[in-house]
Design an enzyme around this catalytic site. Sequence first.
Site, PDB file in Angstrom:
ATOM      1  N   CYS A   9       0.837  -1.203   0.000  1.00  0.00           N
ATOM      2  CA  CYS A   9       0.000   0.000   0.000  1.00  0.00           C
ATOM      3  C   CYS A   9       0.868   1.248   0.000  1.00  0.00           C
ATOM      4  O   CYS A   9       1.413   1.636   1.038  1.00  0.00           O
ATOM      5  CB  CYS A   9      -0.931  -0.007   1.221  1.00  0.00           C
ATOM      6  SG  CYS A   9      -1.953   1.474   1.380  1.00  0.00           S
ATOM      7  N   CYS A  46      -0.448   4.068   2.231  1.00  0.00           N
ATOM      8  CA  CYS A  46      -0.153   3.861   3.653  1.00  0.00           C
ATOM      9  C   CYS A  46       1.299   4.173   3.986  1.00  0.00           C
ATOM     10  O   CYS A  46       1.593   4.826   4.994  1.00  0.00           O
ATOM     11  CB  CYS A  46      -0.450   2.417   4.052  1.00  0.00           C
ATOM     12  SG  CYS A  46      -2.097   1.818   3.648  1.00  0.00           S
ATOM     13  N   ASP A  47       2.219   3.699   3.158  1.00  0.00           N
ATOM     14  CA  ASP A  47       3.631   3.674   3.541  1.00  0.00           C
ATOM     15  C   ASP A  47       4.546   4.555   2.695  1.00  0.00           C
ATOM     16  O   ASP A  47       5.726   4.717   3.035  1.00  0.00           O
ATOM     17  CB  ASP A  47       4.151   2.229   3.473  1.00  0.00           C
ATOM     18  CG  ASP A  47       3.391   1.309   4.424  1.00  0.00           C
ATOM     19  OD1 ASP A  47       2.970   1.788   5.483  1.00  0.00           O
ATOM     20  OD2 ASP A  47       3.210   0.124   4.095  1.00  0.00           O
TER      21      ASP A  47
END
Length: 322
Positions: free
Chosen positions: A139, A142-143
Amino acid sequence: MGLYEGLDMDVAVIGAGPAGLSAALYAGRAKLSTVVIEQGAPGGQAATTHWIENYPGFPEGISGPDLMQRMEEQARKFDVEFVYAGVNSISRDSRGYFSVISDESEYTAKTVIVATGTIPRKLGVSGEDKLRGMGVSYCATCDGPFFRGKEVLVVGGGDSAIVEALFLAKFASRVTVVHRRGELRATKALQDDAFTNPRIGFYWHSVVSEILGDSKVEGIMIKDVRTGDAKLVEADGIFVAIGSRPDTKFIETMVDTDERGYILTDDRMRTRTPGLLAAGDVRAKSLRQVVTAVSDGAIAAVEAERYMSEGGRIYPKDTVSP
């Protein structure tokens, strides 16, 4: 034996990710007898995310495991029972009650909320599981910000992979797309954006054969599928974007799905089966994030309570679609 095992529950929640935990919290707080059935550890994919910076209320960010632990503890405060087992099947009897059969037991519930999420497709190579959350990610949203100024790889050639690469190019010094074919499958507009981005490069006709590192990703072995030649590519991270699949096999005869298998619901999380709701990443939707999953779970629990209070009379007879 669990406290409620074999008894008629108000709500059975399948899955303990953000959507399932939110649904359990709202259901438990509404004084509904609630069981959460989870085949793994609570938290879902969010629990494997090292750091979450975009969840409201945590301006400094919070680790995925910590956030999910807090959600679980909050649900438990309202007498929600947790059962750790896989669900094999769900059926509905003449009363309109659901029979939820797990690996170890059977529960009867007036309503069911399916919150099983999605399962990222893995590369299946050495180092992938060991370094997940330590440079291996599924993701970019997300990261991605954790890789500011670093070099990363993106595996895949479809829309999702190129969207990930374009997003990562905002942070990383270099993004290299690894694709087993000689051309992308992404839409032309996305391809044009990627090809003209000075931070994005490509390894064509290539696959990842191994991810290297001890406590973090340090390098990637790339193999040319035409010649079999392998080489080491130094990188700080690798984003796998070869697709995901919703976990719906146990429920597929009771819901409508889109062409990818995601459950169709209306904006009240209702499926075509009365009393059966779906929440979170498992349903067809435009954004899959912790915050949207939590919202879905809350809506589903409120709808479950409404459904029971009205004896099912408020439920439309026609098939539900978004």
